[in-house]
Write a protein that holds these residues in place. Structure first.
Motif, PDB file in Angstrom:
ATOM      1  N   ALA A   1       0.815  -1.228   0.000  1.00 42.58           N
ATOM      2  CA  ALA A   1       0.000   0.000   0.000  1.00 42.58           C
ATOM      3  C   ALA A   1       0.846   1.276   0.000  1.00 42.58           C
ATOM      4  CB  ALA A   1      -0.931   0.003   1.219  1.00 42.58           C
TER       5      ALA A   1
ATOM      6  N   PRO B   1       1.975   1.273  -4.355  1.00 45.07           N
ATOM      7  CA  PRO B   1       1.134   0.417  -5.206  1.00 45.07           C
ATOM      8  C   PRO B   1       1.572   0.371  -6.665  1.00 45.07           C
ATOM      9  CG  PRO B   1      -0.204   1.946  -3.924  1.00 45.07           C
ATOM     10  CD  PRO B   1       1.209   2.374  -3.761  1.00 45.07           C
TER      11      PRO B   1
ATOM     12  N   LEU C   1      -4.362  -4.163  -1.780  1.00 41.07           N
ATOM     13  CA  LEU C   1      -3.310  -3.302  -1.233  1.00 41.07           C
ATOM     14  C   LEU C   1      -3.101  -3.722   0.211  1.00 41.07           C
ATOM     15  CD1 LEU C   1      -4.103   0.289  -2.589  1.00 41.07           C
ATOM     16  CD2 LEU C   1      -2.734  -1.517  -3.628  1.00 41.07           C
TER      17      LEU C   1
ATOM     18  N   LEU D   1      -2.233  -1.828   4.979  1.00 42.12           N
ATOM     19  CA  LEU D   1      -3.039  -0.606   5.060  1.00 42.12           C
ATOM     20  C   LEU D   1      -2.752   0.166   6.346  1.00 42.12           C
ATOM     21  CD1 LEU D   1      -5.782  -0.718   7.096  1.00 42.12           C
ATOM     22  CD2 LEU D   1      -6.447  -2.424   5.452  1.00 42.12           C
TER      23      LEU D   1
ATOM     24  N   ARG E   1      -5.224   6.202   1.668  1.00 44.48           N
ATOM     25  CA  ARG E   1      -5.888   4.980   1.186  1.00 44.48           C
ATOM     26  C   ARG E   1      -7.065   5.320   0.285  1.00 44.48           C
ATOM     27  NH1 ARG E   1      -7.411   2.136   5.879  1.00 44.48           N
ATOM     28  NH2 ARG E   1      -9.631   1.905   5.569  1.00 44.48           N
TER      29      ARG E   1
ATOM     30  N   TRP F   1      -6.055   6.337  -3.180  1.00 46.16           N
ATOM     31  CA  TRP F   1      -5.698   5.199  -4.039  1.00 46.16           C
ATOM     32  C   TRP F   1      -6.938   4.437  -4.498  1.00 46.16           C
ATOM     33  CZ3 TRP F   1      -1.646   4.814  -6.784  1.00 46.16           C
ATOM     34  CH2 TRP F   1      -0.411   5.285  -6.344  1.00 46.16           C
TER      35      TRP F   1
ATOM     36  N   SER G   1      -8.408  -3.480   0.575  1.00 45.07           N
ATOM     37  CA  SER G   1      -7.306  -3.073   1.454  1.00 45.07           C
ATOM     38  C   SER G   1      -7.208  -4.052   2.606  1.00 45.07           C
ATOM     39  CB  SER G   1      -7.555  -1.672   2.012  1.00 45.07           C
ATOM     40  OG  SER G   1      -7.624  -0.745   0.957  1.00 45.07           O
TER      41      SER G   1
END
Length: 293
Positions: free
Chosen positions: A42, A45, A66, A69, A77, A80, A93
């Motif tokens: 994460a 990425p 991902l 996290l 987050r 993304w 995630s």
């Protein structure tokens, strides 16, 4: 081009023999797979996306995961998640170490199996468990994810790349079988900026890089992110940790100052400490990549 520049350009190259062999086996096994779980870090990425994965996956269902996290802020987050949504990808995630987000991955993999078995029934075939594979760079948390999906520790996972050497099928339930594959890495790391991020995040073997170069690059990246995305990072993470401000210095200069300031001039020790502190999240939740605009 000066020697140092040349050295920096060729800084990271890592392709152990077992990865070459694993990649060949993986391509063979992929023919039997229905769903691909692609695990990325994460914090990076884009750097942990294998350039050939789209070609390998073809028309199969792919779940983008991902992991780690806990190492980025909720704000980063969601940036993304939005970015990948615009690319037509659904993101899951997870923090595989602690099991966060794993039930949603399991559900999505099993949902793909329902579709698969409907197609089998339509063709007069018997249903079978869905076959999934977990793919990603070394050390992004694949084994931890598999252990969480299974609910027990069957796959050795360790905080170092290259622990998984063999491909093997693990049965998760009557509906799901999982192929645990070793980390795969591109044959040639063309993008050295991405390679440096892999090294900073410990997603590549330690033998392939120089700690001082990589630690200096970490400082450069942090200085850059402080300038362009202040609101997304902890405030002055290096100054908070070491009582030494990095903003007026290049990464290399800062590393030497830090060595003088705290480690009796031992630059290698300063470099290792800086990298360890980043990897353990002791500098705060810091991504090394933000979504392209």
């Amino acid at each position: 081009m000066s020697l140092t520049q040349n050295y920096k350009l060729n800084v990271i190259q890592w392709y152990p023999g077992h990865i070459a062999k694993a990649e060949k086996n993986l391509k063979e096994q992929l023919k039997r797979v229905d769903v691909v779980l692609e695990v990325r870090d994460a914090r990076i990425p884009l750097a942990t996306h294998h350039p050939q994965i789209d070609e390998w996956v073809g028309s199969k269902t792919r779940l983008l995961i991902l992991n780690r996290l806990d190492m980025i802020s909720p704000q980063v987050r969601s940036l993304w998640v939005d970015y990948f949504k615009r690319q037509g990808e659904v993101v899951y995630s997870t923090n595989a170490q602690h099991g966060q987000g794993v039930p949603a991955v399991l559900k999505a993999a099993q949902a793909a199996g329902v579709e698969l078995n409907q197609r089998r029934r339509d063709r007069g075939m018997l249903p079978r468990p869905v076959r999934a594979v977990v793919i990603g760079f070394p050390n992004v948390g694949k084994s931890a994810l598999i252990n969480r999906l299974l609910g027990k520790r069957v796959v050795e996972s360790a905080a170092r790349p290259g622990v998984t050497r063999q491909l093997r099928w693990v049965r998760i339930s009557d509906q799901l079988e999982l192929l645990d594959a070793p980390g795969v890495i591109p044959l040639k790391l063309e993008d050295q900026e991405a390679a440096l991020k892999l090294a900073i995040c410990d997603d590549i073997g330690e033998a392939s890089y120089d700690n001082q170069l990589v630690a200096a690059e970490l400082v450069n990246v942090l200085n850059y992110l402080q300038d362009v995305a202040t609101e997304l990072l902890p405030k002055k993470p290096l100054e908070s940790r070491y009582q030494l401000d990095s903003s007026p210095h290049t990464g290399e200069a800062y590393l030497h100052l830090l060595a003088e300031h705290r480690y009796k001039g031992d630059v290698e020790r300063a470099a290792r400490q800086l990298l360890t502190d980043y990897r353990k999240c002791l500098l705060g939740e810091i991504p090394l990549e933000l979504p392209p605009n």
